[in-house]
Design an enzyme around this catalytic site. Structure first.
Site, mmCIF file in Angstrom:
data_model
loop_
_atom_site.group_PDB
_atom_site.id
_atom_site.type_symbol
_atom_site.label_atom_id
_atom_site.label_comp_id
_atom_site.label_asym_id
_atom_site.label_seq_id
_atom_site.Cartn_x
_atom_site.Cartn_y
_atom_site.Cartn_z
ATOM 1 N N GLU A 1 -14.317 -2.329 -1.684
ATOM 2 C CA GLU A 1 -14.521 -2.514 -0.243
ATOM 3 C C GLU A 1 -15.863 -1.957 0.210
ATOM 4 O O GLU A 1 -16.213 -0.809 -0.090
ATOM 5 C CB GLU A 1 -13.374 -1.845 0.547
ATOM 6 C CG GLU A 1 -13.573 -1.995 2.059
ATOM 7 C CD GLU A 1 -12.335 -1.711 2.897
ATOM 8 O OE1 GLU A 1 -11.246 -1.521 2.327
ATOM 9 O OE2 GLU A 1 -12.471 -1.685 4.132
ATOM 10 N N ASP B 1 0.826 -1.220 0.000
ATOM 11 C CA ASP B 1 0.000 0.000 0.000
ATOM 12 C C ASP B 1 0.855 1.262 0.000
ATOM 13 O O ASP B 1 1.815 1.360 0.777
ATOM 14 C CB ASP B 1 -0.859 0.040 1.265
ATOM 15 C CG ASP B 1 -2.276 -0.450 1.038
ATOM 16 O OD1 ASP B 1 -2.724 -0.483 -0.125
ATOM 17 O OD2 ASP B 1 -2.941 -0.783 2.036
#
Ligand code: KIV
Length: 262
Positions: free
Chosen positions: A170, A72
């Protein structure tokens, strides 16, 4: 190639021992910025730095043999400009050996994703609930309900068009995740999304029952290792207090035994 095929198995890892465990079973291992909450006790991912991601990325790299490793880009390390994103993505790739980076954001990040892809940085995009924007969302809320679905569809379309090789969806309504999966050309990786996604991801510590301060509905607990650890530590504490540990087999004699020392 994996679009619409056997679902991609993805989990997070932040350390070498967990990386070794998940590598045996996963297609993709993500060094997620969730590390800030899970291992460092932060209340959100916003305090995670590039140096933290590099340190955990290096630890994970040492534990992987076969899975694709993605790291990330943390909050503040890529949003300013494509140039800033490239500089920091290049550091992540050079210093951790990861194969790709993940960044949060849809349409607004499309230019950056294109810029990175053209310069050798494969990008996994992340749309829907993007935890780095928790303060603008006003909490970890489901995204894309009702009329808001169009925004998430546009986001997923824009990052795909810009060259993202996969898209994390998500915490979006199931029918929306299913629709986006059918619409875009690259694999969708669901987390609180849909069985129809081309892959699924969870935070390892969540599914192992090691992290309980935050427990969204989408987490299925496959083990309760936190409870097991608690029982083990309680047993150790009782043994120490009652002078049952260490026992004879844990102690060293004065003379060396034939056959060496352990
Ligand atoms: O940071 C993370 O672990 C993530 C996954 C949950 C998708 O972004």
């Amino acid at each position: 190639m994996r679009k619409g095929q056997t679902p991609l198995v993805c989990l997070t890892a932040y350390t070498t021992p967990i990386a070794r465990l998940v590598d045996r079973h996963c297609d993709i291992v993500l060094v997620g910025d969730s590390v800030g909450m899970v291992l460092h006790g932060l209340s959100s991912t916003l305090g995670v730095t590039l140096d933290m991601m590099i340190m955990h990325g290096q630890a994970v790299r040492r534990g992987l043999v076969r899975s694709l490793m993605v790291v990330d880009l943390p909050f503040g390390s890529y949003e300013e400009s494509p140039e800033q994103a490239f500089r920091n993505a290049a550091r992540l790739m050079a210093q951790t050996g990861c194969a790709a980076v993940k960044l949060e954001g849809g349409e607004k990040m499309a230019e950056t994703i294109r810029f990175l892809g053209a310069r050798g940085v494969p990008v996994m995009a992340h749309v829907g609930l993007t935890p780095q924007s928790v303060n603008t969302f006003g909490g970890y809320r489901v995204q894309g309900r009702g009329d808001d679905a169009e925004r998430i569809r546009r986001d997923a379309g824009a990052v795909t068009e810009a060259g993202a090789f996969s898209v994390v969806l998500e915490k979006v309504p199931e029918p929306l995740a299913k629709r986006i999966t059918a619409e875009i050309a690259v694999p969708t990786i669901g987390i609180g999304a849909s069985l129809a996604c081309d892959g699924q991801i969870l935070v390892s510590d969540d599914m192992l029952g090691l992290f309980s301060s935050f427990r969204p509905k989408f987490v299925k607990r496959y083990a309760e290792l936190g409870d097991q650890a608690d029982a083990a530590i309680a047993a150790y504490a009782a043994d120490v207090r009652e002078r049952r540990f260490p026992a004879a087999e844990h102690l060293y004699a004065n003379e060396t035994k034939a056959g060496g020392v352990t």
